[in-house]
Scaffold this motif. Structure first.
Motif, PDB file in Angstrom:
ATOM      1  N   TRP A  26      33.160  35.484  39.494  1.00 14.55           N
ATOM      2  CA  TRP A  26      33.968  35.499  40.709  1.00 14.55           C
ATOM      3  C   TRP A  26      34.945  34.338  40.735  1.00 14.55           C
ATOM      4  CZ3 TRP A  26      34.124  39.973  42.566  1.00 14.55           C
ATOM      5  CH2 TRP A  26      32.997  40.795  42.583  1.00 14.55           C
ATOM      6  N   THR A  27      34.540  33.183  40.216  1.00 14.91           N
ATOM      7  CA  THR A  27      35.461  32.046  40.141  1.00 14.91           C
ATOM      8  C   THR A  27      36.601  32.358  39.184  1.00 14.91           C
ATOM      9  OG1 THR A  27      33.672  30.495  40.601  1.00 14.91           O
ATOM     10  CG2 THR A  27      35.665  29.594  39.605  1.00 14.91           C
ATOM     11  N   ARG A  28      36.267  32.932  38.031  1.00 17.79           N
ATOM     12  CA  ARG A  28      37.307  33.304  37.067  1.00 17.79           C
ATOM     13  C   ARG A  28      38.283  34.311  37.665  1.00 17.79           C
ATOM     14  NH1 ARG A  28      32.775  33.036  33.306  1.00 17.79           N
ATOM     15  NH2 ARG A  28      33.193  31.483  31.695  1.00 17.79           N
ATOM     16  N   LEU A  29      37.710  35.337  38.327  1.00 11.98           N
ATOM     17  CA  LEU A  29      38.556  36.373  38.906  1.00 11.98           C
ATOM     18  C   LEU A  29      39.400  35.815  40.037  1.00 11.98           C
ATOM     19  CD1 LEU A  29      39.434  39.298  39.107  1.00 11.98           C
ATOM     20  CD2 LEU A  29      37.424  39.771  40.527  1.00 11.98           C
ATOM     21  N   SER A  30      38.807  34.967  40.884  1.00 13.11           N
ATOM     22  CA  SER A  30      39.544  34.397  42.003  1.00 13.11           C
ATOM     23  C   SER A  30      40.706  33.540  41.518  1.00 13.11           C
ATOM     24  CB  SER A  30      38.610  33.564  42.881  1.00 13.11           C
ATOM     25  OG  SER A  30      39.303  33.031  43.986  1.00 13.11           O
ATOM     26  N   GLU A  31      40.460  32.721  40.490  1.00 14.87           N
ATOM     27  CA  GLU A  31      41.525  31.884  39.940  1.00 14.87           C
ATOM     28  C   GLU A  31      42.648  32.732  39.356  1.00 14.87           C
ATOM     29  OE1 GLU A  31      39.715  29.248  37.167  1.00 14.87           O
ATOM     30  OE2 GLU A  31      38.855  27.938  38.715  1.00 14.87           O
ATOM     31  N   LEU A  32      42.257  33.836  38.736  1.00  8.48           N
ATOM     32  CA  LEU A  32      43.258  34.747  38.181  1.00  8.48           C
ATOM     33  C   LEU A  32      44.100  35.372  39.284  1.00  8.48           C
ATOM     34  CD1 LEU A  32      44.031  36.141  35.394  1.00  8.48           C
ATOM     35  CD2 LEU A  32      42.588  38.024  36.161  1.00  8.48           C
ATOM     36  N   LEU A  33      43.429  35.855  40.338  1.00 10.23           N
ATOM     37  CA  LEU A  33      44.151  36.487  41.446  1.00 10.23           C
ATOM     38  C   LEU A  33      45.061  35.511  42.166  1.00 10.23           C
ATOM     39  CD1 LEU A  33      41.197  38.624  42.882  1.00 10.23           C
ATOM     40  CD2 LEU A  33      43.155  39.462  41.577  1.00 10.23           C
ATOM     41  N   ALA A  34      44.627  34.254  42.255  1.00  9.99           N
ATOM     42  CA  ALA A  34      45.445  33.241  42.936  1.00  9.99           C
ATOM     43  C   ALA A  34      46.751  32.977  42.206  1.00  9.99           C
ATOM     44  CB  ALA A  34      44.648  31.941  43.068  1.00  9.99           C
ATOM     45  N   ARG A  35      46.794  33.283  40.923  1.00  8.12           N
ATOM     46  CA  ARG A  35      47.999  33.046  40.127  1.00  8.12           C
ATOM     47  C   ARG A  35      49.011  34.169  40.258  1.00  8.12           C
ATOM     48  NH1 ARG A  35      45.549  32.405  34.327  1.00  8.12           N
ATOM     49  NH2 ARG A  35      47.750  32.641  33.776  1.00  8.12           N
ATOM     50  N   LEU A  36      48.627  35.262  40.861  1.00 11.54           N
ATOM     51  CA  LEU A  36      49.499  36.428  40.927  1.00 11.54           C
ATOM     52  C   LEU A  36      50.566  36.258  42.001  1.00 11.54           C
ATOM     53  CD1 LEU A  36      46.837  39.239  40.573  1.00 11.54           C
ATOM     54  CD2 LEU A  36      48.453  38.473  38.845  1.00 11.54           C
ATOM     55  N   PRO A  37      51.747  36.795  41.771  1.00  8.74           N
ATOM     56  CA  PRO A  37      52.801  36.731  42.792  1.00  8.74           C
ATOM     57  C   PRO A  37      52.469  37.607  43.980  1.00  8.74           C
ATOM     58  CG  PRO A  37      53.475  38.145  40.979  1.00  8.74           C
ATOM     59  CD  PRO A  37      52.175  37.517  40.555  1.00  8.74           C
ATOM     60  N   ALA A  38      53.132  37.374  45.088  1.00  6.98           N
ATOM     61  CA  ALA A  38      52.928  38.199  46.280  1.00  6.98           C
ATOM     62  C   ALA A  38      53.559  39.566  46.047  1.00  6.98           C
ATOM     63  CB  ALA A  38      53.567  37.539  47.497  1.00  6.98           C
ATOM     64  N   VAL A  39      52.741  40.614  46.137  1.00  5.05           N
ATOM     65  CA  VAL A  39      53.233  41.977  46.000  1.00  5.05           C
ATOM     66  C   VAL A  39      52.606  42.819  47.095  1.00  5.05           C
ATOM     67  CG1 VAL A  39      53.614  41.850  43.513  1.00  5.05           C
ATOM     68  CG2 VAL A  39      51.374  42.539  44.376  1.00  5.05           C
ATOM     69  N   THR A  40      53.276  43.923  47.413  1.00 11.05           N
ATOM     70  CA  THR A  40      52.749  44.813  48.445  1.00 11.05           C
ATOM     71  C   THR A  40      52.301  46.143  47.867  1.00 11.05           C
ATOM     72  OG1 THR A  40      54.987  45.621  48.901  1.00 11.05           O
ATOM     73  CG2 THR A  40      54.178  43.789  50.244  1.00 11.05           C
ATOM     74  N   ALA A  41      52.671  46.439  46.624  1.00 14.02           N
ATOM     75  CA  ALA A  41      52.278  47.696  45.995  1.00 14.02           C
ATOM     76  C   ALA A  41      51.137  47.450  45.030  1.00 14.02           C
ATOM     77  CB  ALA A  41      53.466  48.301  45.245  1.00 14.02           C
ATOM     78  N   VAL A  42      50.090  48.228  45.166  1.00  7.29           N
ATOM     79  CA  VAL A  42      48.916  47.998  44.332  1.00  7.29           C
ATOM     80  C   VAL A  42      49.219  48.226  42.861  1.00  7.29           C
ATOM     81  CG1 VAL A  42      48.006  50.354  44.531  1.00  7.29           C
ATOM     82  CG2 VAL A  42      46.450  48.446  44.100  1.00  7.29           C
ATOM     83  N   SER A  43      50.135  49.151  42.538  1.00  7.34           N
ATOM     84  CA  SER A  43      50.447  49.413  41.130  1.00  7.34           C
ATOM     85  C   SER A  43      50.987  48.158  40.456  1.00  7.34           C
ATOM     86  CB  SER A  43      51.450  50.564  41.017  1.00  7.34           C
ATOM     87  OG  SER A  43      52.630  50.267  41.751  1.00  7.34           O
ATOM     88  N   GLY A  44      51.902  47.462  41.130  1.00 10.23           N
ATOM     89  CA  GLY A  44      52.431  46.227  40.573  1.00 10.23           C
ATOM     90  C   GLY A  44      51.375  45.152  40.482  1.00 10.23           C
ATOM     91  N   PHE A  45      50.521  45.089  41.461  1.00  9.38           N
ATOM     92  CA  PHE A  45      49.451  44.094  41.492  1.00  9.38           C
ATOM     93  C   PHE A  45      48.507  44.280  40.313  1.00  9.38           C
ATOM     94  CE2 PHE A  45      45.525  42.271  43.436  1.00  9.38           C
ATOM     95  CZ  PHE A  45      46.023  41.019  43.757  1.00  9.38           C
TER      96      PHE A  45
END
Length: 235
Positions: free
Chosen positions: A4-23
């Protein structure tokens, strides 16, 4: 470092998007760039599971509180990581589109373990049935996941019966065996199911914790059903 820490750190690096496909596209790219070996496989599996579960909750058009509670039971996320993980869940639950891609990824990771895929399907049924009824669109979703997972028709119908039939609490329905079966045959059938389902077998193979919880819940229902049948024969 936990998954969960690995996944959370990864998600925190992602840009702000509103479409799940891009996410999801960003996540897939980062997983490949950031991790390797078993860690990459585990993170990719967890992302696919969260997305598939979110889309299951959305299959009837509304994500209910009961469904959210089941999801929380399946995914025990530390408080510090919850915000980032919730970001993925909330984007994935916007619509049902693309659920088959996540199911295919999960199936591809576990082609050698049909019992675990059956446990995952059982968990999806738990979400669908949490509001008291499995809607037509939810059943269509589950049927397609079952097809992708290559779940046999018999196994799918047993899972369906455990969650949908009016007599779903019947111990024979839970075990998927007819009334009138000889006690010795019931015992053999029960032991086979336990052997396929037992969480210790999954833990030994390094299976993610959410799948172990699904197996633990299913095992508890199998054990309870067999105990009730044993009491019938003891009378």
């Amino acid at each position: 470092m936990s998954i969960w820490t690995r996944l959370s750190e990864l998600l925190a690096r992602l840009p702000a998007v509103t479409a799940v496909s891009g996410f999801i596209d960003h996540i897939v790219t980062l997983v490949r760039e950031t991790f390797s070996g078993e860690t990459r496989r585990e993170v990719a599996f967890t992302v696919s599971m969260i997305a598939l579960v979110a889309k299951m909750a959305k299959a009837d058009g509304v994500v209910s509180e009961d469904e959210v509670e089941i999801v929380k039971k399946l995914f025990v996320v530390p408080d510090a990581e919850r915000r980032n993980v919730a970001r993925l869940f909330n984007l994935a639950k916007q619509d049902v589109a693309g659920f088959d891609l996540y199911a295919e990824r999960i199936a591809a990771m576990h082609t050698d373990d049909p019992a675990m895929l059956e446990n995952i399907l059982d968990g999806l049924f738990m979400i669908a049935a949490s509001d008291g009824v499995v809607h037509e669109r939810e059943l269509a979703f589950l049927e397609e996941v079952g097809r992708i997972f290559r779940i046999s028709e018999g196994a799918f119908m047993r899972t369906l019966a455990r969650h949908v039939r009016a007599d779903a609490s019947d111990p024979y329905v839970i075990l998927g065996i007819p009334r009138g079966t000889h006690p010795d045959d019931i015992k053999r059938h029960y032991r086979r199911l336990v052997g396929e389902t037992h969480p210790d077998r999954l833990i030994g193979r390094g299976v993610p914790a959410e799948c172990v919880r699904m197996a633990t819940d299913r095992l508890a229902r199998l054990n309870g059903a067999y105990e009730r049948i044993e009491r019938e024969f003891a009378v």
